[in-house]
Enzyme design. Structure first.
Site, PDB file in Angstrom:
ATOM      1  N   LYS A  64       0.920  -1.055   0.005  1.00  0.00           N
ATOM      2  CA  LYS A  64      -0.085   0.126  -0.109  1.00  0.00           C
ATOM      3  C   LYS A  64       0.848   1.349  -0.049  1.00  0.00           C
ATOM      4  O   LYS A  64       1.607   1.377   0.978  1.00  0.00           O
ATOM      5  CB  LYS A  64      -0.843   0.007   1.282  1.00  0.00           C
ATOM      6  CG  LYS A  64      -1.958   1.271   1.386  1.00  0.00           C
ATOM      7  CD  LYS A  64      -2.887   1.151   2.487  1.00  0.00           C
ATOM      8  CE  LYS A  64      -3.655   2.277   2.522  1.00  0.00           C
ATOM      9  NZ  LYS A  64      -4.590   2.319   3.691  1.00  0.00           N
ATOM     10  N   ARG A  94     -10.978   9.534   1.397  1.00  0.00           N
ATOM     11  CA  ARG A  94     -10.932  10.236   2.824  1.00  0.00           C
ATOM     12  C   ARG A  94     -11.953  11.073   2.965  1.00  0.00           C
ATOM     13  O   ARG A  94     -12.504  11.374   4.156  1.00  0.00           O
ATOM     14  CB  ARG A  94      -9.597  10.934   3.039  1.00  0.00           C
ATOM     15  CG  ARG A  94      -8.393   9.801   3.033  1.00  0.00           C
ATOM     16  CD  ARG A  94      -6.945  10.210   2.903  1.00  0.00           C
ATOM     17  NE  ARG A  94      -5.915   9.549   3.120  1.00  0.00           N
ATOM     18  CZ  ARG A  94      -4.798   9.537   2.971  1.00  0.00           C
ATOM     19  NH1 ARG A  94      -4.012  10.914   2.409  1.00  0.00           N
ATOM     20  NH2 ARG A  94      -3.824   8.411   3.098  1.00  0.00           N
ATOM     21  N   LYS A 145       1.077  10.163   5.964  1.00  0.00           N
ATOM     22  CA  LYS A 145       1.214   8.560   6.133  1.00  0.00           C
ATOM     23  C   LYS A 145       2.625   7.745   5.574  1.00  0.00           C
ATOM     24  O   LYS A 145       2.614   6.874   5.721  1.00  0.00           O
ATOM     25  CB  LYS A 145       0.245   7.885   5.947  1.00  0.00           C
ATOM     26  CG  LYS A 145      -1.197   8.523   6.366  1.00  0.00           C
ATOM     27  CD  LYS A 145      -2.462   7.673   6.199  1.00  0.00           C
ATOM     28  CE  LYS A 145      -3.745   8.142   6.986  1.00  0.00           C
ATOM     29  NZ  LYS A 145      -4.804   7.389   6.738  1.00  0.00           N
ATOM     30  N   GLU A 158       7.562  -6.728   1.040  1.00  0.00           N
ATOM     31  CA  GLU A 158       6.265  -6.557   1.872  1.00  0.00           C
ATOM     32  C   GLU A 158       5.182  -7.930   1.796  1.00  0.00           C
ATOM     33  O   GLU A 158       4.877  -8.234   2.639  1.00  0.00           O
ATOM     34  CB  GLU A 158       5.497  -5.399   2.028  1.00  0.00           C
ATOM     35  CG  GLU A 158       6.058  -4.113   2.398  1.00  0.00           C
ATOM     36  CD  GLU A 158       6.054  -3.766   3.918  1.00  0.00           C
ATOM     37  OE1 GLU A 158       5.649  -4.815   4.494  1.00  0.00           O
ATOM     38  OE2 GLU A 158       6.486  -2.888   4.337  1.00  0.00           O
ATOM     39  N   LYS A 216      -2.029  -1.557  -3.823  1.00  0.00           N
ATOM     40  CA  LYS A 216      -2.874  -0.218  -3.886  1.00  0.00           C
ATOM     41  C   LYS A 216      -2.114   0.813  -3.757  1.00  0.00           C
ATOM     42  O   LYS A 216      -0.886   1.192  -3.116  1.00  0.00           O
ATOM     43  CB  LYS A 216      -3.580  -0.260  -2.391  1.00  0.00           C
ATOM     44  CG  LYS A 216      -4.506   0.782  -2.259  1.00  0.00           C
ATOM     45  CD  LYS A 216      -5.334   1.028  -1.008  1.00  0.00           C
ATOM     46  CE  LYS A 216      -6.341   2.085  -0.858  1.00  0.00           C
ATOM     47  NZ  LYS A 216      -6.914   2.204   0.238  1.00  0.00           N
ATOM     48  N   SER A 272     -10.137   5.367  -5.188  1.00  0.00           N
ATOM     49  CA  SER A 272     -11.171   6.572  -5.315  1.00  0.00           C
ATOM     50  C   SER A 272     -10.957   7.657  -6.486  1.00  0.00           C
ATOM     51  O   SER A 272     -11.336   8.039  -7.050  1.00  0.00           O
ATOM     52  CB  SER A 272     -11.213   7.329  -3.998  1.00  0.00           C
ATOM     53  OG  SER A 272     -10.403   7.733  -3.259  1.00  0.00           O
ATOM     54  N   TYR A 314     -15.108   0.709  -7.336  1.00  0.00           N
ATOM     55  CA  TYR A 314     -16.086   1.411  -7.169  1.00  0.00           C
ATOM     56  C   TYR A 314     -17.094   1.267  -8.341  1.00  0.00           C
ATOM     57  O   TYR A 314     -17.995   1.593  -8.516  1.00  0.00           O
ATOM     58  CB  TYR A 314     -16.021   2.874  -6.782  1.00  0.00           C
ATOM     59  CG  TYR A 314     -15.116   3.058  -5.572  1.00  0.00           C
ATOM     60  CD1 TYR A 314     -15.606   2.691  -4.197  1.00  0.00           C
ATOM     61  CD2 TYR A 314     -13.849   3.272  -5.649  1.00  0.00           C
ATOM     62  CE1 TYR A 314     -14.880   3.156  -3.145  1.00  0.00           C
ATOM     63  CE2 TYR A 314     -13.116   3.537  -4.615  1.00  0.00           C
ATOM     64  CZ  TYR A 314     -13.574   3.150  -3.461  1.00  0.00           C
ATOM     65  OH  TYR A 314     -12.799   3.447  -2.138  1.00  0.00           O
TER      66      TYR A 314
END
Length: 337
Positions: free
Chosen positions: A207, A217, A229, A245, A260, A286, A325
């Protein structure tokens, strides 16, 4: 004028790739990649209240639902063939605190929603988000100290409680999206110890700290109140790190790994697929969704064709599953087709 000798005539080729493009039936017959609703997971947002459906301004066509209306939507999705959803709760400010303790409330919004969905449509696969940012006052995915540092192990201790509470509510999979070190192994151990050996883990393994998350968000009102982040999500410049990872998450017990975002990271999806033997998911996030929606609203693109081409590219890169989505749109497109 004499014709060229066949061996020197460029038009006498024995290999003519266009033969396999002559008509739709032939093209379909030799198509290397197929997209179906079985590949798709639909992210959904649930909020408190009754009989409300609120469109997300930066994500046209996506909504926050109260539980009663979300259940109707889930039932409709299942009839369309969309059998998996990823659930994200919109938590009121009054229930947030610095440590996100509402995340493991057995009577919390996410837990109640999971139970209600499984009671109504038990065949629907419910995947729950495991991260603290929707539940914290500061909007970060973990516990912070007095200097604003995200505390890894203290956060994992809370994520364990969150995942177990979601399993108790009846979810099929938990999806840790926090990017804390060691959380997959800790969650797997806790699930097994509590008798939830059949609850799967879809790990947000690679990610990235991406600007494509902005509209999401907005949907959850979960943007960080300070900083960014980048100390826990990955650097967009790195590819080898993604493989590390992923490998760690598989060793720790991940059933499915995820990359992602998707579109700007098709190379990562391809590398992950080539280097692991578990299913690979990709999140068509998104920002990617909103870019297409905005261009379509301006009349600049053919929305349906762009949706299908975009998701096909993610599948072609190596994704076995796609969180998107557009899942309902695709189901309707394929149904009419």
């Amino acid at each position: 004028m004499s014709r060229p000798h066949p061996e020197s005539d460029p038009l006498s080729l024995t290999r003519r790739p266009r033969r396999l493009r002559r008509n739709p039936s032939i093209r379909s017959l030799v198509s290397e990649t197929q997209l179906s609703v079985d590949d798709l997971i639909y992210p959904m947002f649930v909020m408190e209240g009754e009989n409300q459906r609120v469109e997300i301004a930066s994500m046209p066509g996506c909504y926050r639902y109260t539980l009663d209306l979300l259940l109707k939507e889930v039932a409709e999705l299942y009839t369309l063939g969309v059998k998996a959803i990823a659930l994200f709760p919109v938590v009121s400010e009054s229930k947030k605190d610095d440590n996100g303790t509402e995340s493991y409330n057995p009577e919390g919004l996410a837990q109640q929603t999971v139970s209600a969905i499984k009671a109504q449509t038990p065949e629907t696969i419910v995947i729950t988000d495991v991260a603290l940012d929707p539940f914290t006052t500061h909007g970060h995915d973990g516990v912070i100290d007095e200097n604003g540092v995200i505390l890894n192990d203290e956060t994992v201790a809370i994520l364990i409680k969150m995942a177990v509470s979601q399993a108790q509510a009846g979810c099929d999979m938990v999806a840790p999206s926090d990017m804390m070190d060691g959380r997959i192994g800790a969650i797997r151990k806790a699930l097994d110890a509590n008798g939830f050996t059949d609850v799967g883990i879809l790990a947000y393994s690679a990610k990235y700290a991406s600007a494509y998350y902005g509209p999401f968000r907005d949907a959850l009102d979960s943007a960080p109140k300070f900083g960014d982040k980048k100390t826990y999500q990955m650097d967009p410049a790195n590819a080898r790190e993604a493989l590390e990872e992923v490998a760690l998450d598989i060793i720790e017990g991940a059933d499915i790994v995820m990359v992602k975002p998707a579109l700007a990271y098709l190379d990562i999806i391809h590398q992950v697929k080539a280097n692991c033997n578990v299913p690979v998911a990709a999140y068509n996030v998104s920002g990617e969704y909103s870019l297409i929606k905005a261009a379509a609203q301006l009349g600049w693109i053919d929305e349906k064709k762009i949706i299908m081409e975009t998701l096909l590219s993610i599948k072609r890169a190596g994704a076995d599953l796609i969180l998107t989505y557009f899942a309902k749109d695709v189901a309707l497109i394929l149904h009419h087709k």
